[in-house]
Design a protein around this motif. Structure first.
Motif, PDB file in Angstrom:
ATOM      1  N   VAL A 150       0.843  -1.201   0.000  1.00  0.00           N
ATOM      2  CA  VAL A 150       0.000   0.000   0.000  1.00  0.00           C
ATOM      3  C   VAL A 150       0.876   1.248   0.000  1.00  0.00           C
ATOM      4  O   VAL A 150       1.845   1.344   0.763  1.00  0.00           O
ATOM      5  CB  VAL A 150      -0.919   0.017   1.245  1.00  0.00           C
ATOM      6  N   GLY A 151       0.536   2.193  -0.859  1.00  0.00           N
ATOM      7  CA  GLY A 151       1.240   3.468  -0.884  1.00  0.00           C
ATOM      8  C   GLY A 151       2.422   3.530  -1.821  1.00  0.00           C
ATOM      9  O   GLY A 151       2.923   4.623  -2.110  1.00  0.00           O
ATOM     10  N   GLN A 152       2.894   2.372  -2.313  1.00  0.00           N
ATOM     11  CA  GLN A 152       3.978   2.398  -3.294  1.00  0.00           C
ATOM     12  C   GLN A 152       3.476   3.000  -4.606  1.00  0.00           C
ATOM     13  O   GLN A 152       2.297   2.881  -4.953  1.00  0.00           O
ATOM     14  CB  GLN A 152       4.502   0.987  -3.575  1.00  0.00           C
ATOM     15  N   GLU A 153       4.382   3.639  -5.332  1.00  0.00           N
ATOM     16  CA  GLU A 153       3.988   4.147  -6.637  1.00  0.00           C
ATOM     17  C   GLU A 153       3.696   2.979  -7.569  1.00  0.00           C
ATOM     18  O   GLU A 153       4.457   2.006  -7.646  1.00  0.00           O
ATOM     19  CB  GLU A 153       5.081   5.027  -7.239  1.00  0.00           C
ATOM     20  N   ALA A 154       2.583   3.037  -8.270  1.00  0.00           N
ATOM     21  CA  ALA A 154       2.188   1.970  -9.192  1.00  0.00           C
ATOM     22  C   ALA A 154       2.934   2.134 -10.507  1.00  0.00           C
ATOM     23  O   ALA A 154       2.789   3.156 -11.183  1.00  0.00           O
ATOM     24  CB  ALA A 154       0.681   2.014  -9.418  1.00  0.00           C
ATOM     25  N   THR A 155       3.722   1.144 -10.853  1.00  0.00           N
ATOM     26  CA  THR A 155       4.573   1.251 -12.042  1.00  0.00           C
ATOM     27  C   THR A 155       4.349   0.147 -13.062  1.00  0.00           C
ATOM     28  O   THR A 155       4.939   0.181 -14.132  1.00  0.00           O
ATOM     29  CB  THR A 155       6.063   1.218 -11.628  1.00  0.00           C
ATOM     30  N   GLN A 156       3.497  -0.842 -12.743  1.00  0.00           N
ATOM     31  CA  GLN A 156       3.336  -1.999 -13.631  1.00  0.00           C
ATOM     32  C   GLN A 156       1.867  -2.410 -13.715  1.00  0.00           C
ATOM     33  O   GLN A 156       1.096  -2.216 -12.770  1.00  0.00           O
ATOM     34  CB  GLN A 156       4.135  -3.204 -13.094  1.00  0.00           C
ATOM     35  N   ILE A 157       1.509  -3.019 -14.829  1.00  0.00           N
ATOM     36  CA  ILE A 157       0.257  -3.751 -14.945  1.00  0.00           C
ATOM     37  C   ILE A 157       0.607  -5.228 -15.063  1.00  0.00           C
ATOM     38  O   ILE A 157       1.576  -5.594 -15.733  1.00  0.00           O
ATOM     39  CB  ILE A 157      -0.580  -3.282 -16.157  1.00  0.00           C
ATOM     40  N   TYR A 158      -0.151  -6.095 -14.384  1.00  0.00           N
ATOM     41  CA  TYR A 158       0.173  -7.523 -14.297  1.00  0.00           C
ATOM     42  C   TYR A 158      -0.987  -8.362 -14.836  1.00  0.00           C
ATOM     43  O   TYR A 158      -2.158  -8.068 -14.561  1.00  0.00           O
ATOM     44  CB  TYR A 158       0.436  -7.937 -12.846  1.00  0.00           C
ATOM     45  N   PHE A 159      -0.634  -9.421 -15.568  1.00  0.00           N
ATOM     46  CA  PHE A 159      -1.592 -10.421 -16.047  1.00  0.00           C
ATOM     47  C   PHE A 159      -1.152 -11.766 -15.476  1.00  0.00           C
ATOM     48  O   PHE A 159      -0.026 -12.212 -15.730  1.00  0.00           O
ATOM     49  CB  PHE A 159      -1.604 -10.491 -17.573  1.00  0.00           C
ATOM     50  N   ILE A 160      -2.021 -12.423 -14.719  1.00  0.00           N
ATOM     51  CA  ILE A 160      -1.647 -13.672 -14.039  1.00  0.00           C
ATOM     52  C   ILE A 160      -1.829 -14.846 -14.993  1.00  0.00           C
ATOM     53  O   ILE A 160      -2.928 -15.117 -15.469  1.00  0.00           O
ATOM     54  CB  ILE A 160      -2.484 -13.890 -12.767  1.00  0.00           C
ATOM     55  N   VAL A 161      -0.725 -15.555 -15.242  1.00  0.00           N
ATOM     56  CA  VAL A 161      -0.743 -16.729 -16.122  1.00  0.00           C
ATOM     57  C   VAL A 161      -1.112 -17.978 -15.325  1.00  0.00           C
ATOM     58  O   VAL A 161      -1.921 -18.795 -15.757  1.00  0.00           O
ATOM     59  CB  VAL A 161       0.625 -16.911 -16.818  1.00  0.00           C
ATOM     60  N   GLN A 176     -10.547  -1.780  11.646  1.00  0.00           N
ATOM     61  CA  GLN A 176     -10.771  -3.199  11.433  1.00  0.00           C
ATOM     62  C   GLN A 176      -9.996  -3.676  10.203  1.00  0.00           C
ATOM     63  O   GLN A 176      -9.866  -2.947   9.222  1.00  0.00           O
ATOM     64  CB  GLN A 176     -12.267  -3.482  11.237  1.00  0.00           C
ATOM     65  N   PRO A 177      -9.463  -4.904  10.244  1.00  0.00           N
ATOM     66  CA  PRO A 177      -8.746  -5.429   9.072  1.00  0.00           C
ATOM     67  C   PRO A 177      -9.687  -5.623   7.896  1.00  0.00           C
ATOM     68  O   PRO A 177     -10.858  -5.992   8.068  1.00  0.00           O
ATOM     69  CB  PRO A 177      -8.188  -6.763   9.567  1.00  0.00           C
ATOM     70  N   SER A 178      -9.194  -5.368   6.695  1.00  0.00           N
ATOM     71  CA  SER A 178     -10.002  -5.539   5.490  1.00  0.00           C
ATOM     72  C   SER A 178      -9.919  -6.974   5.001  1.00  0.00           C
ATOM     73  O   SER A 178      -8.924  -7.668   5.236  1.00  0.00           O
ATOM     74  CB  SER A 178      -9.511  -4.582   4.390  1.00  0.00           C
ATOM     75  N   ASP A 179     -10.957  -7.406   4.337  1.00  0.00           N
ATOM     76  CA  ASP A 179     -10.964  -8.757   3.779  1.00  0.00           C
ATOM     77  C   ASP A 179     -10.027  -8.827   2.578  1.00  0.00           C
ATOM     78  O   ASP A 179     -10.049  -7.952   1.702  1.00  0.00           O
ATOM     79  CB  ASP A 179     -12.374  -9.150   3.345  1.00  0.00           C
ATOM     80  N   ALA A 180      -9.212  -9.880   2.542  1.00  0.00           N
ATOM     81  CA  ALA A 180      -8.319 -10.093   1.408  1.00  0.00           C
ATOM     82  C   ALA A 180      -9.108 -10.644   0.233  1.00  0.00           C
ATOM     83  O   ALA A 180     -10.080 -11.385   0.400  1.00  0.00           O
ATOM     84  CB  ALA A 180      -7.201 -11.049   1.795  1.00  0.00           C
ATOM     85  N   ILE A 181      -8.709 -10.266  -0.974  1.00  0.00           N
ATOM     86  CA  ILE A 181      -9.340 -10.737  -2.200  1.00  0.00           C
ATOM     87  C   ILE A 181      -8.393 -11.720  -2.871  1.00  0.00           C
ATOM     88  O   ILE A 181      -7.199 -11.440  -3.017  1.00  0.00           O
ATOM     89  CB  ILE A 181      -9.643  -9.565  -3.146  1.00  0.00           C
ATOM     90  N   ALA A 182      -8.904 -12.878  -3.249  1.00  0.00           N
ATOM     91  CA  ALA A 182      -8.071 -13.886  -3.909  1.00  0.00           C
ATOM     92  C   ALA A 182      -7.936 -13.548  -5.389  1.00  0.00           C
ATOM     93  O   ALA A 182      -8.913 -13.241  -6.068  1.00  0.00           O
ATOM     94  CB  ALA A 182      -8.689 -15.268  -3.734  1.00  0.00           C
ATOM     95  N   LEU A 183      -6.705 -13.586  -5.882  1.00  0.00           N
ATOM     96  CA  LEU A 183      -6.429 -13.394  -7.297  1.00  0.00           C
ATOM     97  C   LEU A 183      -5.875 -14.694  -7.863  1.00  0.00           C
ATOM     98  O   LEU A 183      -5.140 -15.412  -7.186  1.00  0.00           O
ATOM     99  CB  LEU A 183      -5.411 -12.265  -7.510  1.00  0.00           C
ATOM    100  N   ALA A 184      -6.210 -14.999  -9.112  1.00  0.00           N
ATOM    101  CA  ALA A 184      -5.763 -16.248  -9.716  1.00  0.00           C
ATOM    102  C   ALA A 184      -5.553 -16.035 -11.207  1.00  0.00           C
ATOM    103  O   ALA A 184      -5.629 -14.907 -11.712  1.00  0.00           O
ATOM    104  CB  ALA A 184      -6.772 -17.362  -9.454  1.00  0.00           C
ATOM    105  N   GLU A 185      -5.269 -17.148 -11.912  1.00  0.00           N
ATOM    106  CA  GLU A 185      -4.959 -17.055 -13.333  1.00  0.00           C
ATOM    107  C   GLU A 185      -6.046 -16.305 -14.092  1.00  0.00           C
ATOM    108  O   GLU A 185      -7.231 -16.421 -13.799  1.00  0.00           O
ATOM    109  CB  GLU A 185      -4.764 -18.445 -13.938  1.00  0.00           C
ATOM    110  N   ASN A 186      -5.593 -15.487 -15.046  1.00  0.00           N
ATOM    111  CA  ASN A 186      -6.440 -14.655 -15.908  1.00  0.00           C
ATOM    112  C   ASN A 186      -6.898 -13.363 -15.246  1.00  0.00           C
ATOM    113  O   ASN A 186      -7.551 -12.546 -15.900  1.00  0.00           O
ATOM    114  CB  ASN A 186      -7.656 -15.429 -16.434  1.00  0.00           C
TER     115      ASN A 186
END
Length: 388
Positions: A150-161, A176-186
């Motif tokens: 969080v807070g880092q400069e965004a320098t890339q776009i990523y596509f999950i293979v 309160q802690p936020s819910d994590a979102i699962a990321l996967a292929e595509n």
């Protein structure tokens, strides 16, 4: 692995999936042969085999295997994975324009669905797709690696293979802690917009398994978008999609349940509010999960029109030949699209299942997953033929 008796400890997970995710390493080149003979249509095996051949400085054999993997991925509707296999093949031997255009035509024809990468790449023109393929950088990350915080400069776009990650937003205003979102292929991720200004990461993204991705830096993407404005239009259009479970995300997220590409026919009974408009349609299964189904409708189905409503109730039957495998699955139309050419369109519909009875869920899961006999066969191949 000491023997087939240990496979129960892996909840009957496919040995192929473990090989794909680097949890099992095939020690020798010959070790691939019995698996390739047993599973000649598995693109992940050919991709792993090609990687091993390339690492062993056998470029000609690697080229053949990469092309084979790319073709099988496309047949399974895995557009991004096919593109990455082609990138690796064309890094060995530069393609002709004819070969490039043929591949682009197949991507346009075979693409489609509700996952981000399949929505994006098939919409690109030939020169746009090639421009991105030339600029994508492939990376592999180990489990537990932080991609950005969080807070880092965004320098890339990523596509999950392949592989899995989690995206964790910062704490809520009340601590309160936020819910994590699962990321996967595509999935696609990266807080790169607006391209003309500095932007910052809204969440922490870290790997939870071995991951392969392709990425592009913001300046490189900006230059590509300057030359091909439609790339930017398509990405911005995709980034605006919002879904209930991740309304704060910039990108749409892939349906989390596992997908399976299985040969089967599907009968759909659409039940609009007016009973007189009830219709029965037929199609072929494009992909399936315990959460929903994607169906390519038969050619006699007319183009989707206003009568083909989103959220329309439907009842499905899955068939293998004349045999009914699953009956009385109910759900709602979640999306629809048309791919292919104007002369040979393919109409595709996505349906989200309603909550189902326990016996139906068990039957569906059994149909999706590999049989115990086939699992035992894979383990026997591994233990008796593959292990060095």
């Amino acid at each position: 692995m000491n023997g087939p008796e240990q496979h129960k400890n892996h909840d009957h997970a496919s040995i192929l999936e473990q090989i794909r995710n680097d949890r099992i390493d095939i020690g020798t080149m010959d070790g691939f042969k019995p698996l390739l003979e047993a599973f000649p249509e598995n693109p992940d095996l050919y991709r792993k085999y090609a990687d091993r051949l390339a690492a062993a400085n056998q470029p000609e054999a690697a080229l053949v295997a990469y092309h084979r993997a790319a073709g099988l991925y496309l047949e399974a509707g895995m557009v991004l994975q096919s593109i990455v296999a082609k990138i690796l093949a064309w890094s060995i031997v530069k393609p002709s324009h004819r070969e490039g255009r043929d591949f682009h035509a197949k991507v346009r024809r075979m693409g489609g669905g509700d996952v981000p990468s399949q929505l994006f790449f098939p919409q690109l023109r030939y020169e746009e797709m090639v421009a991105l393929m030339l600029r994508l950088t492939r990376i592999r990350l180990a489990p537990g690696t932080t991609v950005y915080d969080v807070g880092q400069e965004a320098t890339q776009i990523y596509f999950i293979v392949s592989g899995e990650l989690t995206e964790t937003p910062p704490q809520t205003k009340d601590g309160q802690p936020s819910d994590a979102i699962a990321l996967a292929e595509n999935d696609i991720f990266g807080d790169i917009f607006p391209l003309e200004e500095a932007s910052y990461c809204r969440a922490r993204v870290a790997t939870t398994s071995a991951v392969e991705m392709v990425k592009m830096s913001k300046p490189v993407l900006k230059a590509a978008c300057y030359r091909y404005p439609r790339i930017r239009e398509r990405l911005e259009r995709l980034s605006r999609v919002r879904t209930p479970q991740d309304s704060d995300r910039i990108w749409k997220t892939v349906r989390r349940s596992c997908r399976y590409c299985l040969p089967a026919d599907v009968k759909l009974e659409l039940a609009p509010k007016n009973p007189a408009e009830k219709r029965v349609l037929h199609g072929s299964l494009r992909d399936l999960s315990t959460g929903g189904i994607c169906v390519a409708l038969k050619n006699d189905f007319p183009p989707p029109d206003s009568k083909f409503q989103l959220k329309e109730n439907t009842t499905l039957t899955i068939l293998e030949g004349n045999r009914t495998v699953i009956n009385h699955l109910t759900g709602k139309v979640a999306w629809r699209t048309t791919v292919g050419s104007s002369s040979h369109p393919i109409h595709i519909v996505g349906i989200a299942f309603n909550q189902m009875a326990e016996e139906t869920a068990i039957a569906l899961n059994a149909f999706c997953t590999i049989s115990n006999d086939e699992q035992d066969m894979i383990w026997n191949l591994w233990n008796h033929l593959v292990r060095p």
